[in-house]
Design a protein around this motif. Sequence first.
Motif, short mmCIF file in Angstrom:
data_model
loop_
_atom_site.label_atom_id
_atom_site.label_comp_id
_atom_site.label_asym_id
_atom_site.label_seq_id
_atom_site.Cartn_x
_atom_site.Cartn_y
_atom_site.Cartn_z
N TRP A 72 86.31 52.16 -19.89
CA TRP A 72 87.55 52.16 -20.68
C TRP A 72 88.49 51.09 -20.14
O TRP A 72 89.05 50.30 -20.89
CB TRP A 72 88.18 53.55 -20.59
N SER B 217 86.96 47.51 -20.79
CA SER B 217 86.90 47.07 -22.18
C SER B 217 88.29 46.77 -22.72
O SER B 217 88.42 46.03 -23.69
CB SER B 217 86.22 48.12 -23.04
N ASN B 218 89.31 47.30 -22.09
CA ASN B 218 90.65 47.02 -22.58
C ASN B 218 91.37 45.93 -21.79
O ASN B 218 92.57 45.72 -21.98
CB ASN B 218 91.49 48.30 -22.57
N VAL C 285 89.70 42.62 -21.14
CA VAL C 285 88.73 41.53 -21.10
C VAL C 285 89.51 40.23 -21.10
O VAL C 285 90.07 39.84 -22.12
CB VAL C 285 87.79 41.59 -22.32
N PHE D 152 94.08 43.78 -28.04
CA PHE D 152 92.85 44.26 -27.42
C PHE D 152 92.86 44.05 -25.91
O PHE D 152 91.86 44.18 -25.26
CB PHE D 152 91.65 43.55 -28.04
N SER E 63 93.29 41.22 -24.43
CA SER E 63 92.59 39.98 -24.07
C SER E 63 93.48 38.76 -24.15
O SER E 63 92.97 37.66 -24.28
CB SER E 63 91.39 39.78 -24.98
N GLN F 220 83.71 45.06 -26.92
CA GLN F 220 84.32 46.24 -26.29
C GLN F 220 83.42 47.46 -26.46
O GLN F 220 83.24 48.24 -25.53
CB GLN F 220 85.69 46.51 -26.91
N ARG G 231 81.84 49.64 -23.48
CA ARG G 231 82.05 51.09 -23.35
C ARG G 231 80.72 51.82 -23.26
O ARG G 231 80.66 52.93 -22.74
CB ARG G 231 82.83 51.61 -24.55
#
Lengths: 123, 207, 181
Positions: B28, B31-32, B34, B61, B63, B154, B158
């Motif tokens: 989590w 992936s949030n 990147v 996101f 990123s 993402q 995950r």
Amino acid sequence: MNSQPYLSLVVFAVVAAVFPLVPLILARLWFYFFAPLKPGESKNATYECGLVSEGDARIQFKAHYYLYAIVFLIFDVETIFLLPFATAFLNLSVGAVLAMLVFVLLLVEGLVWAWSKGYLEWD
Amino acid sequence: MSVLSDSLIEDLKKQGVLVTSIEALYNWGRSNSVWPLQFGLACCAIEMIAASMARFDLSRFGSEVFRPSPRQADLMIVSGTVTKKMAPQVVRLFNQMPDPKYVIAMGACAISGGPFKQGYNVLKGVDRFIPVDIYIPGCPPRPEALLHGLMELQKKIRAQKLTGENRAKYFDAAQPGEYPIPSFGEHDLEPSKNAALWSPAQVARKD
Amino acid sequence: METPENILARLQAAFPSAKIELLPNGCPSQPPSLLLDPAFACEIATFLKNDAALRLDHATNVTGVDWPKEGYIEAVYHLFSMEKKHGPLIIRLRTANRDTAVVLPSLTPVWRSADLQEREIFDLFGIKFEGHPDLRRILMWDGFKDHPMRKDYVAPDDFEYEPTAHDDVLERAQQHFSKNA
Ligand code: SF4
């Protein structure tokens, strides 16, 4: 109240030590249980621009360069003073304008000196 | 009926509660956040820049932090034509990124050479040298396509496993951490592809 | 601007021993070009640049042409005059052959803007410009041996995967079919 005057310092020191240590230990544990280290030649390389670094870092610079840098700096600073001077020009007293002119003159004198010494020539 | 889905039950059996929850937390978090490496190779980079600006807002996101140094980046967006002269630099930068790291091949050029495929100086797909996770077709792909690609990435992050057979390659000591950097040869890059990584796709064709 | 025929006549008067030719262009809307003698190229270029009526002070475009059947490589210069606002005058230089004698005089000392373009010709066609201040490859890397814009250049064999191949590419891709299968 202040029977332990240094207690706060001790607490402070402990926090200061624990704060960086916890992530380091966590990272170590993470490595131990899950993610193996994978160092390598380009991963450990000093430079990270994508190109291989060439030659020696200890190269000779012209001493001229520093004089240039200093002369540049002087005029860089001068613009910072000149800008407010220019915007407030009409509201200034005669004394302030004279003081400013003296300041500019000092810098011009420096420039003339550097010029006459030939420091502005780059050969 | 169970509250847990079948796949989660499978997972719990294999990895145990502790690892599964660490995995969920870790994935989590990853992936949030990147963070892409900040570089662009050609026209596609313009769309990447557009995607990071206010209208498309990549920061939704997590990123938006384009890193100027590979040491701080998680994601390499290969946005544009990879020329043969540039390929070693791209591979070296990828090598210098810390694991876990991901690659998005953005646009026809990065996927296959695109409009310049038969050009003498264009690499026919960056996947010949580095492992690509997400391919985004288009010439150039619209920023929405890049956002979609990022969302797919993402999802992929995950779903990655920390332990076991199917664990992500970053958690596997046997998988390489660096990929060989090609050198400039007399006629082409040497080697012209990483044979361990890339082999031509099988095309069914009538003879 | 004067007609190329006129310029040719004046050049022949100024350089009697130089071999200068007028090459017609196949396209009627294009002016014919002057084929210069490489031995005199530099002097003629200086003449074109300094001549009071011409003043061709700017080379916008320098390019190469490979003629495998005829057996030479050409460098083509498109000259304009900023001062007189006229042009173009097209001049060409030819190498003696395509492999051993590929030396031409560099016109960079005359027109500075030819610098990078001559380097590009050196890189992609393999013409060596004598007198060029910095003749290195510009697009390909230094260790590269081929000249990709020559017509007989064969691209390295990386045609393993060509999903929509046709013509020459298909031929080269087909050599891989059995290997891949
Ligand atoms: S895919 Fe198209 S837009 Fe993207 S770099 Fe290649 S040519 Fe440019």
